[in-house]
Design a protein around this motif. Structure first.
Motif, mmCIF file in Angstrom:
data_model
loop_
_atom_site.group_PDB
_atom_site.id
_atom_site.type_symbol
_atom_site.label_atom_id
_atom_site.label_comp_id
_atom_site.label_asym_id
_atom_site.label_seq_id
_atom_site.Cartn_x
_atom_site.Cartn_y
_atom_site.Cartn_z
ATOM 1 N N SER A 37 0.827 -1.203 0.000
ATOM 2 C CA SER A 37 0.000 0.000 0.000
ATOM 3 C C SER A 37 0.862 1.253 0.000
ATOM 4 N N ALA A 38 2.148 1.112 0.382
ATOM 5 C CA ALA A 38 3.073 2.245 0.403
ATOM 6 C C ALA A 38 4.489 1.713 0.521
ATOM 7 N N ILE A 39 5.456 2.578 0.196
ATOM 8 C CA ILE A 39 6.863 2.260 0.394
ATOM 9 C C ILE A 39 7.537 3.484 0.998
ATOM 10 N N VAL A 40 8.438 3.240 1.955
ATOM 11 C CA VAL A 40 9.265 4.290 2.563
ATOM 12 C C VAL A 40 10.692 4.017 2.143
ATOM 13 N N HIS A 41 11.350 5.012 1.532
ATOM 14 C CA HIS A 41 12.694 4.754 1.008
ATOM 15 C C HIS A 41 13.513 6.034 0.937
ATOM 16 N N HIS A 42 14.730 5.896 0.440
ATOM 17 C CA HIS A 42 15.747 6.951 0.479
ATOM 18 C C HIS A 42 15.765 7.850 -0.746
ATOM 19 N N GLY A 43 15.065 7.482 -1.802
ATOM 20 C CA GLY A 43 15.028 8.320 -3.002
ATOM 21 C C GLY A 43 15.989 7.918 -4.094
ATOM 22 N N PRO A 100 14.954 11.574 1.597
ATOM 23 C CA PRO A 100 16.110 11.611 0.699
ATOM 24 C C PRO A 100 17.444 11.719 1.419
ATOM 25 N N SER A 101 18.415 10.988 0.875
ATOM 26 C CA SER A 101 19.744 10.960 1.471
ATOM 27 C C SER A 101 20.677 11.941 0.779
#
Length: 399
Positions: A301-307, A326-327
């Protein structure tokens, strides 16, 4: 036709190219991928014939050391390698290390065409040295060589002392790069081309062609849970491959604490990183190490990530809303694209806390606009010419 694919030794730089290699092989062409370091073995596991063009030294490890510790002088290094380490950033380092071996591999292979990502100067130099046409493939969701931001970032390198030195050392001279086309794999509303839009590049008149982004992030034997019917929403969490190597995974602590207090199933894909430093994981977190996103992302349903570029593009392909923390490098630009298009949200990872992160994830669940926008982009991507279409067109253009 014999097609040489040349790519730098990073997951985010090579994996987007692999579906294009598959398309060429499926069309009956002989293919060879020229890369190095860990990516040589990763690409071989994708079923491709691969040549390691810089086998005596791990240029990826050199790159990480240069970024972390600075360019320590080494009197035994060749001049171009030293210049690249000190002044030209990661892509210069790859060019210095990989160009000679790539040219040798292409010559032995008898390449008729060289295909390479826009960031990989080695591919362009190899095509010039071999005297064969080139096809340049963009591999970033946040920018491409059509954008002013990309040109500003790369202008010094494209016309640098390093490139001049490599041309002189390898006997390339002033031989031009005959680019038959440049490929933009972004969805139109994310900065890419419409199917009927093919501008000429102002640098050399080469046309720009659109192409459908097809994610590839490895293969795996799927775990049983990946096919099980979901009992609650699933959220993917990842920092890709570069961030853990550069900065560690401590930034995941607040993410997992936040998601641990929600009624969701969390899939933590942290690669080879040691997650023990995060302490005891919440009950609803499943740590899977390195498991391809394609194994579980379609049901998320969603993703959390660094970009990272590939990590940003994959949920667009599957129509999954995203939260970007974002990193570095192009990560902030990926986050900007996500927010501007309405397919997700972004927040400074150094300033996010548990409650804020929960609110952001709840917004992705509760506000329909994110899912609607993600579905629209997914449909755009599906309507673009496939990698097979692009390979057929390139071959036709060569007569």
């Amino acid at each position: 036709m014999k097609i040489l694919f040349a790519s730098a030794p990073g997951y985010g730089l090579t994996l987007p190219l692999i579906p294009v290699v598959w398309a060429a092989r499926a069309a009956g062409h002989d293919v060879l991928l020229a890369t190095t370091a860990e990516i040589a073995e990763v690409s071989a596991r994708a079923g491709l014939p691969v040549v390691d063009v810089f086998p005596g030294r791990d240029v990826w490890t050199d790159l990480l050391a240069t970024i972390k510790d600075g360019a320590a002088p080494d009197p035994d290094e060749p001049e171009e390698y030293r210049i690249a380490r000190q002044h030209q950033g990661p892509f210069g380092l790859f060019t210095a290390a990989m160009t000679e071996g790539t040219i040798e591999a292409g010559r032995a292979f008898g390449a008729d065409l060289v295909v390479y990502p826009s960031d990989h100067g080695t591919g362009a130099l190899a095509a010039a040295a071999l005297g064969v046409p080139a096809l340049e493939v963009g591999n970033r969701i946040s920018w491409s060589a059509r954008d002013l931001s990309w040109r500003t970032e790369h202008a010094d390198f494209l016309d640098s002392d390093l490139v001049t030195l490599m041309r002189e050392k390898l006997g390339i001279g002033d031989a031009p790069v005959n680019v038959i086309a440049r490929i933009d794999p972004r969805a139109p509303s994310m900065g890419g081309l419409r199917a009927d839009e093919e501008p000429a590049d102002e640098r050399d008149g080469a046309p720009w062609w659109p192409m459908q982004f097809v994610p590839y992030n490895g293969g795996s034997v799927l775990p049983e849970w990946a096919l099980r019917k979901l009992q609650r929403p699933r959220v993917a969490v990842t920092l890709g491959t570069v961030v853990p190597a550069m900065s560690g995974i401590s930034s995941l602590k607040v993410v997992l604490d936040a998601l641990g207090g929600m009624d969701v199933e969390v899939i933590l894909a942290a690669g080879a990183a040691d997650v023990s430093e995060l302490g005891e994981l919440p009950e609803n977190v499943r740590s899977v190490g390195y498991l391809p996103l394609s194994a579980f992302l379609p049901e998320c349903s969603a993703i959390v990530h660094h970009g990272g570029s590939g990590t940003t593009a994959a949920p667009l392909f599957y129509g999954v809303p995203q939260l970007v923390l974002p990193s570095f490098a192009d990560n902030p630009m990926s986050a900007e694209r996500v927010v501007e298009r309405g397919v997700g949200l972004s927040h400074d990872p150094s300033a996010v806390d548990v409650e804020t992160l929960r609110k952001l994830v709840r917004r992705l669940f509760e506000e329909d606009s994110f899912a609607v926008a993600a579905a629209e982009v997914r449909a755009e991507i599906a309507g673009q010419p496939s990698p097979s279409d692009v390979i057929a067109r390139a071959v036709a253009a060569l007569g």
